[in-house]
Design an enzyme around this catalytic site. Sequence first.
Site, mmCIF file in Angstrom:
data_model
loop_
_atom_site.group_PDB
_atom_site.id
_atom_site.type_symbol
_atom_site.label_atom_id
_atom_site.label_comp_id
_atom_site.label_asym_id
_atom_site.label_seq_id
_atom_site.Cartn_x
_atom_site.Cartn_y
_atom_site.Cartn_z
ATOM 1 N N HIS A 1 0.854 -1.199 -0.039
ATOM 2 C CA HIS A 1 -0.038 0.047 0.078
ATOM 3 C C HIS A 1 0.945 1.290 -0.044
ATOM 4 O O HIS A 1 1.964 1.162 -0.085
ATOM 5 C CB HIS A 1 -1.087 0.139 1.010
ATOM 6 C CG HIS A 1 -0.313 -0.181 2.410
ATOM 7 N ND1 HIS A 1 0.628 0.481 3.064
ATOM 8 C CD2 HIS A 1 -0.395 -1.340 3.307
ATOM 9 C CE1 HIS A 1 1.099 0.066 4.242
ATOM 10 N NE2 HIS A 1 0.370 -1.084 4.395
ATOM 11 N N HIS B 1 3.966 1.246 2.086
ATOM 12 C CA HIS B 1 5.322 0.534 1.668
ATOM 13 C C HIS B 1 5.771 1.262 0.533
ATOM 14 O O HIS B 1 6.994 1.488 0.654
ATOM 15 C CB HIS B 1 4.825 -0.829 1.045
ATOM 16 C CG HIS B 1 4.328 -1.848 2.046
ATOM 17 N ND1 HIS B 1 2.940 -2.205 2.149
ATOM 18 C CD2 HIS B 1 4.846 -2.344 3.210
ATOM 19 C CE1 HIS B 1 3.012 -3.165 2.918
ATOM 20 N NE2 HIS B 1 3.972 -3.176 3.458
ATOM 21 N N LYS C 1 5.116 2.466 12.230
ATOM 22 C CA LYS C 1 3.979 1.885 12.478
ATOM 23 C C LYS C 1 4.153 0.595 13.495
ATOM 24 O O LYS C 1 3.578 0.519 14.580
ATOM 25 C CB LYS C 1 2.936 1.487 11.385
ATOM 26 C CG LYS C 1 1.741 1.096 11.742
ATOM 27 C CD LYS C 1 0.628 0.920 10.951
ATOM 28 C CE LYS C 1 0.916 -0.721 10.499
ATOM 29 N NZ LYS C 1 0.530 -1.795 11.313
ATOM 30 N N ASP C 2 5.306 -0.211 13.031
ATOM 31 C CA ASP C 2 5.459 -1.162 13.818
ATOM 32 C C ASP C 2 6.668 -0.698 14.641
ATOM 33 O O ASP C 2 7.876 -1.128 14.394
ATOM 34 C CB ASP C 2 6.030 -2.370 13.022
ATOM 35 C CG ASP C 2 4.837 -2.875 12.178
ATOM 36 O OD1 ASP C 2 3.880 -3.494 12.771
ATOM 37 O OD2 ASP C 2 4.669 -2.640 10.965
ATOM 38 N N GLN D 1 8.836 -3.343 16.484
ATOM 39 C CA GLN D 1 9.689 -4.085 15.735
ATOM 40 C C GLN D 1 10.979 -3.436 15.271
ATOM 41 O O GLN D 1 12.069 -4.019 15.135
ATOM 42 C CB GLN D 1 8.623 -4.535 14.297
ATOM 43 C CG GLN D 1 9.614 -4.934 13.233
ATOM 44 C CD GLN D 1 8.708 -5.317 12.023
ATOM 45 O OE1 GLN D 1 8.281 -6.308 12.027
ATOM 46 N NE2 GLN D 1 8.614 -4.439 10.975
ATOM 47 N N SER E 1 -1.523 -3.513 5.734
ATOM 48 C CA SER E 1 -1.981 -4.339 4.929
ATOM 49 C C SER E 1 -3.368 -4.956 5.567
ATOM 50 O O SER E 1 -4.350 -5.515 4.714
ATOM 51 C CB SER E 1 -0.967 -5.677 4.619
ATOM 52 O OG SER E 1 0.087 -4.784 4.326
HETATM 53 O O1 PAF Z 1 6.929 -5.530 8.986
HETATM 54 C C1 PAF Z 1 6.872 -6.422 8.267
HETATM 55 O O2 PAF Z 1 6.196 -6.336 7.268
HETATM 56 C C2 PAF Z 1 7.494 -7.903 8.422
HETATM 57 O O3 PAF Z 1 7.259 -7.752 9.883
HETATM 58 C C3 PAF Z 1 9.080 -7.719 8.217
HETATM 59 C C4 PAF Z 1 9.608 -7.001 8.839
HETATM 60 C C5 PAF Z 1 9.045 -7.530 6.490
HETATM 61 C C6 PAF Z 1 9.326 -9.206 8.579
HETATM 62 O O4 PAF Z 1 8.827 -10.219 7.950
#
Ligand code: PAF
Length: 281
Positions: free
Chosen positions: A34, A37, A149-150, A153, A186
Amino acid sequence: MQTLRDLPALRSAVQMLKSDGKPLVLVPTMGALHDGHMALVEEARRHGRHVVVSIFVNPRQFGPNEDLAAYPRREAKDAQMLQTAGVDILWAPTVEIMYPAGYATNISVTGISDGLDGAARPGHFDGVATVVTKLFNQVQPDIAIFGQKDYQQLAVIRRFVADLNLPIEIVGLPTQRAEDGLALSSRNAYLSDEERKAALALPRALGEAKRQIEKGEPVAGTLAQAIASLAAHGFGPIDYVSLCDAATLEPMAVLDRPARLLGAAKLGTTRLIDNIAIDPV
Ligand code: PAF
């Protein structure tokens, strides 16, 4: 753009690209691309001459009762978008290439992975850290770009890149939002029209909590109000609404240093997450 699925082809394509000495930038994704990305891809093009995007729906970061089977997959459309955006390589390995028979290695980051999504989704960040380490080894980028957003992560990735001395610059890009404020994801594709409207309660609850905390209202009561507001809009279960240190993600009871307000909750069957920055005034 070349679409590659096996490692020898990837290695020789990357070697060719890198031969001019210009930086190579990786944007790891799970596809169903989207505008969020595509903003990462645009940023990648600003950072380097060569851009590799990976699409791999990583089974190791989904729990047993999560949406691995249902996760949106539409590689042909994704490939078209990436080609138009001027991406050099789409790296789209199969599960068998990523985790061949006998695969036995796990990357686990303690501390920063433990709370928030780490607590709500046991094993999730091991899956993320493992696949991102593998993607880094496969593509050998100079720079890798992720969305804020993550947020947890991104923090986990920064931690293991520093701990393992990986020579990769990690760039975090602000969350891309729809015009009405919903963070692009997504998983928004799962929402019914009614849920899509109700989903706005998440960014609004975080925004209201930020205003209250900045005004000096007590943190605990404000977070409880945000949770009540989410519940009133049909969210549940609510995994957390939390004020955390922006760097370590330790929970904070008082806003005395740069922080992040983070929330995660289910709306129907869709789990949504969001976060915003908040600093002492
Ligand atoms: O954020 C994501 O889309 C996923 O967690 C990643 C970083 C591609 C790892 O699979």
